[in-house]
Design an enzyme around this catalytic site. Sequence first.
Site, mmCIF file in Angstrom:
data_model
loop_
_atom_site.group_PDB
_atom_site.id
_atom_site.type_symbol
_atom_site.label_atom_id
_atom_site.label_comp_id
_atom_site.label_asym_id
_atom_site.label_seq_id
_atom_site.Cartn_x
_atom_site.Cartn_y
_atom_site.Cartn_z
ATOM 1 N N SER A 14 0.840 -1.202 0.000
ATOM 2 C CA SER A 14 0.000 0.000 0.000
ATOM 3 C C SER A 14 0.870 1.246 0.000
ATOM 4 O O SER A 14 2.068 1.198 0.293
ATOM 5 C CB SER A 14 -0.923 0.021 1.229
ATOM 6 O OG SER A 14 -0.179 0.169 2.428
ATOM 7 N N GLY A 15 0.226 2.360 -0.329
ATOM 8 C CA GLY A 15 0.879 3.661 -0.266
ATOM 9 C C GLY A 15 0.175 4.544 0.736
ATOM 10 O O GLY A 15 -1.031 4.420 0.960
ATOM 11 N N ARG A 16 0.937 5.448 1.349
ATOM 12 C CA ARG A 16 0.393 6.363 2.349
ATOM 13 C C ARG A 16 0.836 7.776 2.002
ATOM 14 O O ARG A 16 2.011 7.992 1.642
ATOM 15 C CB ARG A 16 0.900 6.005 3.758
ATOM 16 C CG ARG A 16 0.391 4.678 4.265
ATOM 17 C CD ARG A 16 1.301 4.067 5.299
ATOM 18 N NE ARG A 16 2.571 3.653 4.733
ATOM 19 C CZ ARG A 16 2.744 2.544 4.034
ATOM 20 N NH1 ARG A 16 1.725 1.730 3.802
ATOM 21 N NH2 ARG A 16 3.923 2.227 3.545
ATOM 22 N N ALA A 80 13.110 -0.747 -3.063
ATOM 23 C CA ALA A 80 14.299 -0.606 -3.917
ATOM 24 C C ALA A 80 14.290 -1.621 -5.055
ATOM 25 O O ALA A 80 13.305 -2.324 -5.273
ATOM 26 C CB ALA A 80 15.554 -0.759 -3.072
ATOM 27 N N ASP A 238 13.016 3.255 0.751
ATOM 28 C CA ASP A 238 12.233 3.354 1.975
ATOM 29 C C ASP A 238 13.018 2.972 3.224
ATOM 30 O O ASP A 238 12.832 3.559 4.296
ATOM 31 C CB ASP A 238 10.919 2.571 1.878
ATOM 32 C CG ASP A 238 11.089 1.112 1.444
ATOM 33 O OD1 ASP A 238 12.236 0.618 1.363
ATOM 34 O OD2 ASP A 238 10.056 0.467 1.175
ATOM 35 N N THR A 239 13.927 2.000 3.099
ATOM 36 C CA THR A 239 14.739 1.643 4.255
ATOM 37 C C THR A 239 15.662 2.795 4.646
ATOM 38 O O THR A 239 15.911 3.041 5.831
ATOM 39 C CB THR A 239 15.581 0.390 3.974
ATOM 40 O OG1 THR A 239 14.743 -0.631 3.448
ATOM 41 C CG2 THR A 239 16.247 -0.113 5.246
ATOM 42 N N ASN A 297 18.970 -8.210 4.869
ATOM 43 C CA ASN A 297 17.554 -8.356 4.526
ATOM 44 C C ASN A 297 17.044 -9.689 5.051
ATOM 45 O O ASN A 297 17.606 -10.738 4.732
ATOM 46 C CB ASN A 297 17.361 -8.321 3.004
ATOM 47 C CG ASN A 297 17.430 -6.922 2.443
ATOM 48 O OD1 ASN A 297 18.174 -6.095 2.936
ATOM 49 N ND2 ASN A 297 16.667 -6.664 1.405
ATOM 50 N N GLN A 305 2.027 -11.996 6.106
ATOM 51 C CA GLN A 305 1.063 -11.421 5.161
ATOM 52 C C GLN A 305 0.587 -12.473 4.159
ATOM 53 O O GLN A 305 -0.612 -12.548 3.831
ATOM 54 C CB GLN A 305 1.704 -10.240 4.428
ATOM 55 C CG GLN A 305 2.018 -9.053 5.315
ATOM 56 C CD GLN A 305 3.006 -8.087 4.676
ATOM 57 O OE1 GLN A 305 3.572 -8.369 3.610
ATOM 58 N NE2 GLN A 305 3.240 -6.960 5.321
#
Length: 489
Positions: A14-16, A80, A238-239, A297, A305
């Site tokens: 999802s995006g926020r 990424a 994002d990391t 990672n 999920q």
Amino acid sequence: MGNTHLAIDIGASSGRCILGRLEGDRMVLEEVHRFANQQVRRNGHDCWDLDLLWQGILDGLKACKACGTIPATIGIDTWAVDFVLLDREGRLLGDAVAYRDSRTRGMDAVVERTIPAAELYARTGIQKQSFNTIYQLAALQAEHPEQLARAGILLMIPDYFNYLLTGVQKQEYTNATSTGLVNAVQKTWDRELLDLLGLPRRLFGPLSMPGTEVGSLREEIAAEVGFQTTVVLPATHDTGSAFLAVPAEDDRAVYLSSGTWSLLGVENDAPITTGESRRHNFTNEGGAWYRYRYLKNIMGLWMIQSIRRELNGVDYVAGKERAAWTLDVQPGEKQWSFPDLIAAAESAADFPSVVNANDDAFLAPASMIAVIQATCATAGQPVPRTVAQLMQCVYRSLTLCYKCAVDELSQLTGKRYTAIHIVGGGCQDNYLNRMTATICRLPVWAGPVEGTAIGNLVIQMIHGGEFADLAAARQCIRESFDIKEVLPQ
């Protein structure tokens, strides 16, 4: 009250769109829009639905206008390694193939015929993962060499959305380092490596640091969303943004960005590209101000999920068949929430079986449940036959991976770590936090939840002069958000 800024944080599911501003000495967040992200099957590959994401971004900007808040700047971060190619006129070539697609299978061997794995790591410092951009490009060379021949530039996913917003093509440093094509010491594209691999140099331009202005919105975009603003580069990986939000006070804390992936590591001033580091499969991702995220990672909440989707009767990609599995429930028999799964895991605390959560078998299986059961059976361990046993197996496996990574970090850096800071959505899982503290024998500090968006906003606020530096921003984060201490049991 200072300026308001907008973080557009797009994850794998999802995006926020989150507005942030300073009120006195505290940072205040307001989520104005959330939108879905999903993979679609196109031309034989699992791909990202870029049109869906683009519409989500536009809707988020319109939501700012609707609530009467015009952000002074906006920044976009995403996952990424994935990219698009544009031709010399700026038009999209091909699909945005997702990193979980199988096209990279065997591509590591293809690349290693040109450059040995040890030499590649010594140059780039990037952890070997089957889906790294370098292997995706090898797959593209084999399947669609005509796309590379026509391409004028390679843009990582957030770079592409910045281009759609502004018409300006910039390649941001932190995301670029995830490609396995940036020289860790020189901090720019490794031109010799590009030549060895037969990749056109023209695709790889100057790298821009977080805090760089991309530009204003294109006139037609500004007209559509109802305002004008400036796009600024955060750490677009994002990391990289999440690590900036960790409110650590010294260099003895381990950082864990907990989401679809678990990214566990520390910040270093210089890369570690030794053979021992490579054997332990640690990565040196570039960060803001040329700091290095030295991390591993770990499969993370993706396993949970995926199990939830299967139990609820939903496949993660349309068209993939679910392999057979046997549990005490049937798919879709009930709708499982994450709290339901957490409670189930707690009820089977003595179930002993574990799997290696970092095994590629768990990257994109037709059935996460079936592959966990098969892995346990092959290892001669008890096979989870209930949801409770299955979930306990996953939680135990994840936390043991965390412990192993922390121990390896201590060995590789020569430091003894005294705490684990967990940021991101996974920090809300109190059971996982408790297990992590107990298994790792370290106190856990959980929070803030919206770590990636906060780190995105931090760069924008430093750019805007609201914070003097990262230390000031982290002090503000400590005072602004609920951060819980969890002690080992």
